[in-house]
Write an enzyme that holds these catalytic residues in place. Structure first.
Site, mmCIF file in Angstrom:
data_model
loop_
_atom_site.group_PDB
_atom_site.id
_atom_site.type_symbol
_atom_site.label_atom_id
_atom_site.label_comp_id
_atom_site.label_asym_id
_atom_site.label_seq_id
_atom_site.Cartn_x
_atom_site.Cartn_y
_atom_site.Cartn_z
ATOM 1 C CG ASP A 18 -1.822 1.215 1.320
ATOM 2 O OD1 ASP A 18 -2.217 1.714 0.248
ATOM 3 O OD2 ASP A 18 -2.144 1.666 2.431
ATOM 4 C CB SER A 19 0.312 4.771 -0.751
ATOM 5 O OG SER A 19 -0.927 4.889 -0.095
ATOM 6 C CE1 TYR A 50 2.002 5.370 -3.953
ATOM 7 C CE2 TYR A 50 0.880 3.360 -4.607
ATOM 8 C CZ TYR A 50 2.042 4.031 -4.278
ATOM 9 O OH TYR A 50 3.231 3.345 -4.279
ATOM 10 N N GLY A 51 -3.947 8.422 -3.501
ATOM 11 C CA GLY A 51 -5.330 8.816 -3.813
ATOM 12 C C GLY A 51 -5.447 10.090 -4.631
ATOM 13 C CB CYS A 81 -3.282 0.474 -2.232
ATOM 14 S SG CYS A 81 -3.405 2.169 -2.842
ATOM 15 C CG ASN A 82 -9.785 0.284 -2.319
ATOM 16 O OD1 ASN A 82 -10.602 -0.441 -2.854
ATOM 17 N ND2 ASN A 82 -9.486 0.174 -1.031
ATOM 18 C CB THR A 83 -5.471 4.709 -5.286
ATOM 19 O OG1 THR A 83 -6.330 5.355 -4.355
ATOM 20 C CG2 THR A 83 -5.169 5.669 -6.411
ATOM 21 C CD GLU A 158 -2.364 8.669 7.455
ATOM 22 O OE1 GLU A 158 -2.044 9.870 7.365
ATOM 23 O OE2 GLU A 158 -2.055 7.817 6.614
ATOM 24 C CB CYS A 190 -10.229 4.280 1.107
ATOM 25 S SG CYS A 190 -8.696 4.924 1.844
ATOM 26 C CB THR A 191 -6.836 -0.128 2.784
ATOM 27 O OG1 THR A 191 -5.859 0.832 2.380
ATOM 28 C CG2 THR A 191 -7.098 -1.094 1.649
ATOM 29 C CG HIS A 192 -6.281 5.206 5.607
ATOM 30 N ND1 HIS A 192 -5.531 5.123 4.464
ATOM 31 C CD2 HIS A 192 -5.442 5.670 6.570
ATOM 32 C CE1 HIS A 192 -4.292 5.542 4.731
ATOM 33 N NE2 HIS A 192 -4.220 5.871 5.991
#
Lengths: 276, 276
Positions: A18-19, A50-51, A81-83, A158, A190-192
């Site tokens: 992921d980013s 990356y988004g 990472c979805n993006t 975050e 989105c993985t967050h």
């Protein structure tokens, strides 16, 4: 030196990238579902997020990340990472199986919806590609797909403001119109976002299905272990978890430890690496 | 071809760079203060944000950005990014004068404070370098400097939620303890933060001085024009404004137009460039 894999078993790690920190929610679900497996997680923290970047840039970065993972002898690659998943359509890379998060997330949403009204929450970048809408409507052609970019969610996650009145307010601001539109399934694209599950749940209530990418990809991997598409690790192997970052960060290490401590049996090994 | 500069005048543009949209608040102050000057703004959108990256990475990116601006024949370079300014201590680069935002911001804060209690709001990266604290205490050794990272401010500014109850709440969450500590001067040590000036003002009230990097750097540049350290453009020159991005983005172009329309007389020219 013992061989790391036989016909039935393969003790090499599963590569995940992921980013940044978001993919840790996917990693967490994978570690929970497959405690015998070893994992090598790559967080491209030097170039996150990356988004907000263009498709070509994200594709180039993702390919560099996959090359790095392949060079470290993983047995499969999870694009957590979805993006990045919007730019990686191939199901293999340098001979390794590749799992993106969009296909299993879409499939799980289609399996769960009853009224065929599905909301997709994601970054601006993921939304603008239309990847989820296309994938969902390929499975359920008459599904109604509503999308919503939620740029505040990543920094809220975050900050660690997981179950916080402020986060609830932001969630209401972004999501209220989707609740009013009567969606019965919500893809956290989105993985967050699974870190903010409680706030998202507060907007929609308990009867709505929340689809988590980590859960969706774990279900798919379990199927592929079962059908022997990929070989699992031996049951008694000493599993390891390595987190490689392109830019070192105490904040990231602390968050990773906090998010993974409940599911990990051994310590996490951190490294700083270059992928270019 | 006419020469672009003589002993008294220099019609070459002033180069300005930031990782993204934030530096536009600096550019806006510069355009307002120096309407005859031309500007070339570089937004390193492919690698934003800098705030969460390590010092070495930010330094490398900043040098690449300065090389790019030098190659486009600017007459001076403004580092319109606080995180980058923490890594760029040199006052010249390839023979061009370089202005960072930390020196003038610190000097202006010291000039304005009466009780010598100064707050610095910035990204995690800028705060962790201690750059503002060192600079302020070099000027006013007995100043008390309180710092606060405000990671939500950048995405709130990018959402355009400038004067919004939600932004007010976030501002109160981050800043209330600084108000309670009786600071009389607040440095907005991230170039995005002036976009949230109204919310920050609501926490501190009208008697507290808010220091804006763009304003501070304009005051310093005006002095250097006056002392002939750099030559101004001719009064009747047709000034231009070019915005070069390392990753194209409609969202960024719209925001730039919105933020600059009040101060610009001519159209902005957008370009996509590579700096590596």
């Amino acid at each position: 030196m013992a061989l790391s894999f036989t016909e039935d078993h393969d003790n090499r790690p599963i590569g995940v990238f992921d980013s940044g920190i978001g993919g840790i929610t996917v990693l967490r679900e994978l570690v929970k579902a497959f405690p015998n497996e070893s994992f090598l997680y790559l967080g491209d923290t030097a170039r996150l997020p990356y988004g907000s970047k263009s498709g070509d840039t994200v594709k180039q970065y993702s390919q560099q990340n996959m090359k790095f993972l392949a060079s470290r002898d993983v047995k499969a690659i999870v694009v957590a990472c979805n993006t990045a998943s919007t730019q990686i359509s191939e199901s293999s890379f340098m001979g390794l199986p590749v799992y993106n998060v969009i296909d299993p997330g879409s499939a799980l949403a289609c399996a769960r919806t009853e009224n065929k009204k599905i909301a997709v929450l994601a970054t601006r970048g993921t939304i603008s590609t239309g990847a989820y809408t296309k994938k969902i409507q390929a499975i359920l052609p008459d599904a109604e797909v509503l999308t919503q970019a939620c740029p505040l969610f990543v920094p809220l996650a975050e900050e660690g403001w997981y179950d916080d009145p402020l986060t609830n307010l932001v969630a209401f601001r972004y999501l209220q119109h989707l609740k009013a539109a009567d969606v019965d399934t919500v893809v956290m694209g989105c993985t967050h976002y699974p870190l903010l599950k409680n706030s998202i749940r507060k907007v929609f209530g308990n009867h709505v299905h929340l689809v988590d990418s980590g859960e969706a990809i774990s279900l798919l991997l379990a199927e592929d272990f079962k059908s022997k598409k990929i070989a699992p690790a031996e049951e008694n192997q000493h599993s390891t978890l390595t987190i490689a970052l392109t830019d070192a960060s105490d904040h990231f290490e602390n968050l990773s430890n906090e998010l993974l401590c409940a599911v990990m049996s051994s310590e996490i090994h951190f490294e700083t690496v270059s992928v270019i």
